[in-house]
Motif scaffolding. Structure first.
Motif, mmCIF file in Angstrom:
data_model
loop_
_atom_site.group_PDB
_atom_site.id
_atom_site.type_symbol
_atom_site.label_atom_id
_atom_site.label_comp_id
_atom_site.label_asym_id
_atom_site.label_seq_id
_atom_site.Cartn_x
_atom_site.Cartn_y
_atom_site.Cartn_z
ATOM 1 N N MET A 454 -4.167 13.465 -35.906
ATOM 2 C CA MET A 454 -4.235 13.252 -34.530
ATOM 3 C C MET A 454 -4.926 14.484 -33.903
ATOM 4 N N ASN A 455 -4.469 15.718 -34.390
ATOM 5 C CA ASN A 455 -4.509 16.896 -33.506
ATOM 6 C C ASN A 455 -5.152 17.887 -34.198
ATOM 7 N N ALA A 456 -5.964 17.743 -35.141
ATOM 8 C CA ALA A 456 -6.461 18.811 -35.765
ATOM 9 C C ALA A 456 -7.531 19.629 -34.835
ATOM 10 N N GLY A 457 -7.384 21.037 -34.706
ATOM 11 C CA GLY A 457 -8.014 21.706 -33.811
ATOM 12 C C GLY A 457 -7.350 22.010 -32.585
ATOM 13 N N ALA A 524 -4.650 6.586 -31.255
ATOM 14 C CA ALA A 524 -5.604 7.884 -31.329
ATOM 15 C C ALA A 524 -6.564 7.158 -32.282
ATOM 16 N N ARG A 525 -6.624 6.259 -32.756
ATOM 17 C CA ARG A 525 -7.603 5.523 -33.731
ATOM 18 C C ARG A 525 -7.720 6.408 -35.005
ATOM 19 N N VAL A 526 -6.547 7.097 -35.545
ATOM 20 C CA VAL A 526 -6.756 7.498 -37.003
ATOM 21 C C VAL A 526 -5.862 7.192 -37.813
ATOM 22 N N THR A 527 -5.424 5.910 -37.762
ATOM 23 C CA THR A 527 -4.642 5.159 -38.793
ATOM 24 C C THR A 527 -5.435 5.024 -40.031
ATOM 25 N N ARG A 528 -6.753 4.941 -40.017
ATOM 26 C CA ARG A 528 -7.363 4.628 -41.437
ATOM 27 C C ARG A 528 -7.471 6.343 -41.832
ATOM 28 N N VAL A 529 -7.595 7.346 -41.205
ATOM 29 C CA VAL A 529 -7.897 8.453 -41.776
ATOM 30 C C VAL A 529 -6.334 8.990 -42.377
ATOM 31 N N ARG A 825 -12.399 10.876 -38.961
ATOM 32 C CA ARG A 825 -11.718 11.898 -38.723
ATOM 33 C C ARG A 825 -11.830 12.704 -37.362
ATOM 34 N N GLN A 826 -11.099 13.053 -36.680
ATOM 35 C CA GLN A 826 -11.118 13.639 -35.480
ATOM 36 C C GLN A 826 -11.054 15.172 -35.550
#
Length: 933
Positions: A454-457, A524-529, A825-826
DNA sequence: AAATTCACG
DNA sequence: GACGTACGTGAATTTC
């Protein structure tokens, strides 16, 4: 009550509280109108916890929250650069400042600020008044500028770490008594407040000097006596600057205040006022909690949302984190109760405590479990009795522990139960430990990886960071238990009662983070990631790391000897050429030899004023003189020896005879892995001599090393993402991509291509991936900047998709403060709108991240699928080097493995992402890594 | 602890 | 118009 003897004054550094609240908490806005309110919320929570904690004999009789006011103070008149490097106050914080004053008043706590003065000055004045009146003072702040006030009944209390700082604490921090703190600060300066100080002198040196001379004034008067020439010169030349610095750090404790200590008496809050304010702010949880405390009915807060968008999560109603509340599991009955509860819930947070940080060699000391916020325990297993000394194997086990085997046998069914989710922070570590005790922990969730997805960066993903940011709580530092440096102890020597608090707190925090993050993943739309690229990698990497790779010590040792000889020889030649003996490994000394003594061209650089002597500079100088070339040779050999042939031997595990690296999954912002202890992703290959290091990485008898690497994967992804038909065609037809680029750009037919033109095109192709700039390309190709810019312009002309891709990526990043890979991936880019040189960095990183990140996603997908695909083959996956996977396989099965693994890698993007360009994987094999690559 | 250098993709 | 740049890492060494 008049302030006097027996009174206790608390002074709270309000401005520091606000900034901490603002930065620690995710942005939060008032539901009804979107007013940013995060800092006020955090501030109120802190005040509430502060008030609740104020019981007992040590409670304050008087208290004030003190704020800074106005940006211009008397210090700016002394020195216009004071605090000049401070960033502007963030937009979202500005409107919250007045609200924090109102919050303080709502809690019925005195709120003080005076135009033109810093909070520190008011606190200094009040502290002095209180001290003279015979009372005690506690300064609730972690600001080191306040340390000068400590002593004679004045102490500091760091509110985050809950650590008292008295005279000894100040001595520890500054190396001098509180009354000399300003002297040290005047010398050391402060980059945060832009206090200049004396260049080149830090706290350590300053304390040394002050202790030697007694005071700053004495030191400056007798500066001539200092032996070190540079230091002496600095102190004499910069005297004015140092004296100014002292004035800047010296707090004003003689202010005339429009109020007295008596006005600060502690008063109970008025329920109506306080709840009225909290209701207005729409703090539901806090309103409820305070209403209960006061025994009043909670006011109703209407549930209105502007345009119905983004209703914020109700803050969870959890008990405060309390290390005293955790259970020490002493016997099987108690352990069984925890196991039963975990089965009932279907989840349990797990954390292991060990004797060291290396999962391959450490011992399991204890296990902590948590099943609900605040409900956690620690199961000690092999803690040593406190009396047993460690000199002569005093290995008596402490009382109150279940036998290791017994406990693990009881826990094994739970830890392996497919119906119970095991939650951890950095689970790869715990999984590797458990694996060594024969437990295959599954299924797992990992809070570190949730945060990473969720929070990379945005911030790091260690437990301390996450706890502070999302739970507003600083965990007990491990240093408190183990100490540090030479007399550091291992966890099995920690008294169990202390271990319970620390270990169970970690499990509690992990569980709370999990409850916080889990529902956020899909929003956050990162479940698949998370579920496809992060979590499943944990067991795969754990297995690879446990397998390790065989490294031949004799080969390394032989090379090391040869390198040592070579170095000695080069060193002699270098000293000969220089005409004197010096440390070739010291860039400083080398710079002085080259530029001062020998008078070669080349300038100073950097804040330190040292000459730059990097490889590119020495290469330029090599045309003028022999010495730089020899130094380059020396450096190469020195690097190979120290980092590779020597250090690598230390990493050979005596039990396995193999080297076991550790991969960090959440280290690199782009999704790449990083390898450490040792880093096996930067073993030399580019130079002939360096490549020979790889001969020491060998296959077991009867086995072969197989290397499979993606060909040009990042350029293929660029062709795909930027939609470049010419490039895509070239890849589809298997053409030489750099030659094709060169041909297109310079109008040279392919059959007339020269290696030099191709080399330039290759540099441009890579430059694009890195967010090309004329300056960077010019430096890389060593051509004039204008010429490099011409290349780039022509490149954009011939491949217009590139320019569009870059512009679109930047626009997306500016709008969303993040970029994305093809797999979703975000990668957050918080600095994308910064000004100054940081903007350039952020822009180039934003352009590179989707490309590098997509490549990282693809190889992650291949790795996740690999164990299943090769399960029937006598082969093991050993290493990943960004675009390469290294396997060890029985000689007879090499072709099978190459066939299978290649298919997995080439098909790794499908079916989620369809690529118009093929992914091509090249294979190599051999008895060692040099042959295989 | 920071700065410098250099190894990899 | 000037600034200061290739992207992402980890580790050894010297210097302060």
């Amino acid at each position: 009550m008049a302030f006097g003897k027996g009174c206790h004054l608390h002074l709270i550094d309000g401005s520091a509280y606000i900034f901490r609240a603002f930065h620690a908490l995710p942005p939060l806005s008032r539901k009804s109108d979107g007013l940013p309110i995060g800092a006020v919320s955090g501030f109120c929570n802190m005040l509430q916890r502060y008030v609740e904690g104020n019981t007992g004999p040590d409670a304050p009789t008087h208290v004030a929250v003190v704020f800074d006011k106005g940006s211009h103070t008397f210090r700016n008149d002394l020195y216009d650069q004071y605090k000049a490097n401070r960033d502007e106050m963030p937009e979202d914080l500005r409107p919250q400042i007045p609200l924090t004053r109102r919050a303080t008043e709502a809690f019925n706590i005195a709120c003080k600020e005076i135009e033109g003065f810093e909070a520190d000055d008011i606190m200094a004045t009040l502290a002095c008044q209180a001290r003279e009146a015979g009372g005690r003072v506690t300064l609730l702040s972690s600001d080191k500028d306040l340390m000068q006030l400590v002593g004679d009944g004045v102490e500091m209390l760091d509110p985050m770490k809950n650590k008292r700082i008295d005279r000894e604490g100040v001595m520890e921090k500054f190396g001098v008594a509180p009354d000399r703190v300003v002297d040290v600060q005047a010398l050391a300066g402060d980059s945060v407040d832009n206090v200049p100080g004396a260049p080149g002198i830090g706290i350590k040196t300053a304390a040394l000097l002050i202790n030697e001379f007694g005071s700053l004034e004495e030191l400056l008067d007798r500066a001539e006596e200092i032996k070190q020439p540079k230091r002496r010169q600095t102190l004499i030349e910069k005297r004015d600057q140092i004296e100014l610095s002292k004035k800047l750090v010296q707090l004003d404790h003689g202010m005339e205040l429009p109020f007295t200590l008596d006005d600060l008496e502690v008063r109970d809050p008025d329920p109506e006022t306080l709840l009225g304010f909290l209701t207005e702010m729409e703090f539901r949880t806090l309103t409820k909690r305070i209403s209960e405390k006061m025994g009043v009915e909670a006011p109703v807060i209407p549930d209105t949302t502007p345009d119905g968008a983004n209703p914020s999560e109700a803050a969870p109603d959890w008990p405060a984190i309390d290390p005293e509340a955790y259970e020490w599991v002493r016997d099987m009955d108690a352990l069984e109760r925890w196991i039963t509860q975990a089965h009932e819930r279907g989840w349990v947070a797990v954390d292991t405590e060990t004797t060291g940080l290396n999962e391959m060699t450490c011992d399991l000391v204890g296990i902590s479990l948590a099943i609900e916020p605040g409900k956690a325990c620690y199961v000690p297993l092999i803690h040593k009795a406190s009396g047993s000394d460690d000199l002569f194997g005093g290995d008596d086990l402490a009382e109150g522990q279940i036998g290791l085997e017994t406990a693990l046998d009881a826990l094994r069914p739970l830890l392996e139960d497919p119906a119970v989710m095991k939650i951890g922070q950095n689970m790869k570590y715990d999984a590797k430990v458990f694996a060594r005790y024969g437990i295959a922990i599954a299924p797992i969730d990992d809070t570190m990886l949730m945060s990473y997805a969720m929070n990379a960066g945005q911030h790091g993903h260690g437990m301390d960071t996450l706890s502070e940011r999302y739970l507003s709580h600083s965990p007990i530092p491990i240093k408190e238990l183990l100490g540090s440096g030479k007399k550091m102890i291992t966890f099995d020597r920690v008294p169990i009662a202390d271990a319970v608090k620390y270990a169970a707190e970690d499990a509690d925090i992990t569980l709370r983070l999990w409850k916080t993050f889990k529902p956020q993943l899909h929003k956050a739309r990162v479940t698949r990631v998370y579920e496809g690229l992060e979590r499943p990698l944990v067991p795969v990497l754990a297995q690879m790391e446990r397998t390790g790779i065989k490294v031949d010590r004799d080969t390394l040792s032989r090379m090391s000897g040869a390198f040592a000889q070579k170095m000695a020889q080069l060193e002699e030649e270098i000293h000969e050429l220089a005409g004197e003996s010096f440390n070739v490994g010291s860039p400083k000394q080398l710079g002085e030899i080259l530029f001062d003594k020998m008078g070669l061209e080349g300038g100073k650089k950097g804040k330190t004023g040292a000459y730059a002597t990097g490889a590119d500079i020495l290469e330029d100088l090599a045309t003028e003189h022999d010495l730089p070339a020899r130094v380059l040779d020396w450096r190469q050999v020195s690097k190979l020896k120290s980092t590779y042939t020597d250090a690598l031997q230390e990493h050979i595990n005596p039990e396995t005879g193999r080297v076991h690296t550790s991969y960090s999954i959440a280290g690199a912002n782009t999704g790449r892995l990083a390898s450490n202890d040792p880093n096996l992703q930067n073993i030399p290959v580019r130079s002939e001599e360096g490549r020979r290091i790889r001969e020491a990485f060998v296959a077991e008898e009867g086995k072969v090393l197989v290397s499979l690497d993606y060909s040009q994967i990042e350029l293929r992804i660029l062709a795909q993402m930027a939609d470049l038909p010419a490039l895509k065609d070239a890849f589809r037809q298997g053409h030489d991509i750099h030659a094709m680029t060169a041909s297109e750009m310079f109008n040279v037919p392919l059959d007339e291509m020269t290696s030099d033109i191709r080399r330039q095109a290759k540099a441009i192709n890579f430059g694009v991936i890195y967010g090309i700039s004329g300056f960077g390309l010019a430096r890389n190709l060593r051509i004039p900047r204008a010429e490099a810019q011409g290349f780039i312009d022509r490149y954009f002309e011939r491949f217009p998709g590139i320019k569009t891709y870059m512009d679109d990526t930047i626009a997306f990043a500016k709008e969303h403060k993040r970029v994305e890979t093809l797999f979703g991936r975000q990668i957050h880019t918080p600095e994308i709108s910064a000004k100054g040189p940081r903007a350039g960095f952020a822009r180039r990183a934003a352009i590179n991240a989707p490309i590098q990140g997509t490549a990282a996603d693809i190889i992650r997908r291949a790795m996740v699928r690999m164990p299943g695909a090769i399960a029937d083959l006598p082969a093991k996956m050993l290493l990943q080097v960004h675009d390469e996977l290294l396997f060890e396989v029985e000689s007879g099965a090499v072709d099978d493995l190459i066939g299978t693994a290649k298919e997995v890698m080439e098909g790794a993007a499908a079916p989620v992402v369809h690529l118009d360009v093929p992914l091509v994987v090249d294979a190599g094999q051999g008895a060692n890594w040099a042959e295989a690559h």
